[in-house]
Design an enzyme around this catalytic site. Structure first.
Site, PDB file in Angstrom:
ATOM      1  N   TYR A 153       0.829  -1.218   0.000  1.00  0.00           N
ATOM      2  CA  TYR A 153       0.000   0.000   0.000  1.00  0.00           C
ATOM      3  C   TYR A 153       0.861   1.265   0.000  1.00  0.00           C
ATOM      4  O   TYR A 153       0.617   2.204  -0.760  1.00  0.00           O
ATOM      5  CB  TYR A 153      -0.914  -0.049   1.232  1.00  0.00           C
ATOM      6  CG  TYR A 153      -1.945   1.048   1.326  1.00  0.00           C
ATOM      7  CD1 TYR A 153      -3.129   0.984   0.586  1.00  0.00           C
ATOM      8  CD2 TYR A 153      -1.772   2.141   2.169  1.00  0.00           C
ATOM      9  CE1 TYR A 153      -4.094   1.975   0.693  1.00  0.00           C
ATOM     10  CE2 TYR A 153      -2.726   3.135   2.285  1.00  0.00           C
ATOM     11  CZ  TYR A 153      -3.891   3.044   1.539  1.00  0.00           C
ATOM     12  OH  TYR A 153      -4.846   4.035   1.651  1.00  0.00           O
ATOM     13  N   LYS A 157       1.028   4.332  -2.764  1.00  0.00           N
ATOM     14  CA  LYS A 157       0.664   5.714  -2.421  1.00  0.00           C
ATOM     15  C   LYS A 157       1.842   6.663  -2.625  1.00  0.00           C
ATOM     16  O   LYS A 157       1.644   7.850  -2.923  1.00  0.00           O
ATOM     17  CB  LYS A 157       0.113   5.773  -0.998  1.00  0.00           C
ATOM     18  CG  LYS A 157      -1.200   5.003  -0.821  1.00  0.00           C
ATOM     19  CD  LYS A 157      -2.284   5.483  -1.780  1.00  0.00           C
ATOM     20  CE  LYS A 157      -3.634   4.812  -1.574  1.00  0.00           C
ATOM     21  NZ  LYS A 157      -4.666   5.276  -2.500  1.00  0.00           N
TER      22      LYS A 157
END
Ligand code: NAD
Length: 247
Positions: A153, A157
């Protein structure tokens, strides 16, 4: 109305932050192209439309380039333009580095990183043709500061921030007023965070200067500002919205 006559595509529009944005954009007079994997939640969203804007729903997976091209072409011919793209769809598949499965790495990269690329590559030609537009990418504080258990993740990002800055430069060539910004939320109350144990939420709230999680509507307000002409001289920025967590 702050988005009157604007055609806005929002991905992941059927839940959490994306849903709050779709409802808010409608109140501000936009035509919303609400894209999500969940047909059922899109139906609910359409029923909840407060108006006066239109919410047009499309079942779309941001990893499916063929479907993206179909939808974007249809929207462009139906409405004649695309003013705003909110790349909001995102997933988590958390695990510590040594336990992370390759399929969980791939799934998160495909949706959160490649999905943003897929959507932007399909929509950008229409903005370039019009010489204007606003693209809003959803990053996270995790993309800047990292987080235990979120190798996949946090990589996506952080990648979203890199793409945002690249596109802010690339799409503004030849005098085009195409702006590309990223939003970096902290800890927001949505289905994505609802399974976080209460003990962890309490410990996090303690660290947040404003002492609480954010509401999806608060992030939607930032999307609205970046989608509207009020932010006409802001591009290439990563704007934090985290109650002061990363001061
Ligand atoms: P959510 O789970 O409530 O909503 C995400 C939506 O995206 C869902 O409706 C889901 O169906 C849709 N989606 C998932 N995969 C998709 C795909 N392949 N194609 C199309 N749609 C897909 O989550 P949320 O908290 O509202 O998250 C929205 C964005 O905000 C995400 O990018 C997330 O990473 C980011 N974010 C959330 C937080 C938080 O604390 N909630 C913090 C930082 C960043």
């Amino acid at each position: 109305m702050r988005l009157k006559d604007k055609v806005c595509i929002i991905t992941g529009a059927a839940s959490g932050i994306g849903k709050a944005a779709a409802l808010l954009f409608s109140k501000e007079g936009a035509t919303i192209i609400a894209c999500d994997m969940s047909e059922e939640n899109l139906k609910v969203l359409k029923e909840e439309n407060p108006g006066p804007g239109v919410i047009d729903t499309y079942v779309l997976d941001v990893t499916d380039r063929k479907r993206i091209n179909e939808v974007v072409e249809e929207v462009a011919s139906k409405y004649g333009k695309i003013d705003v793209l909110v790349n909001n769809a995102g997933i988590t598949r958390d695990a510590l580095l040594l336990k992370m499965k390759e399929e969980d790495w791939d799934a998160v990269i495909n949706v959160n990183l490649k999905g943003v690329f897929n959507m932007t590559q399909a929509v950008a030609p229409f903005m370039i043709k019009a010489g204007k537009g606003s693209i809003i990418n959803t990053s996270s504080i995790v993309g800047v500061f990292g987080n235990i258990g979120q190798t996949n993740y946090s990589a996506t990002k952080a990648g979203v921030i890199g793409m945002t800055k690249t596109w802010a430069k690339e799409l503004a060539r030849k005098g085009a007023q195409i702006r590309v910004n990223a939003v970096a939320p902290g800890f927001i109350k949505t289905p994505m965070t609802e399974k976080v144990p209460e003990k962890i939420i309490n410990a996090l709230n303690e660290k947040i200067p404003l002492k609480r999680m954010g509401e999806p509507e608060e992030v939607a307000n930032l999307y609205l500002f970046l989608a509207s002409d009020e932010s006409s001289y802001i591009t290439g920025q990563v704007i934090g919205i985290d109650g002061g967590l990363v001061i």
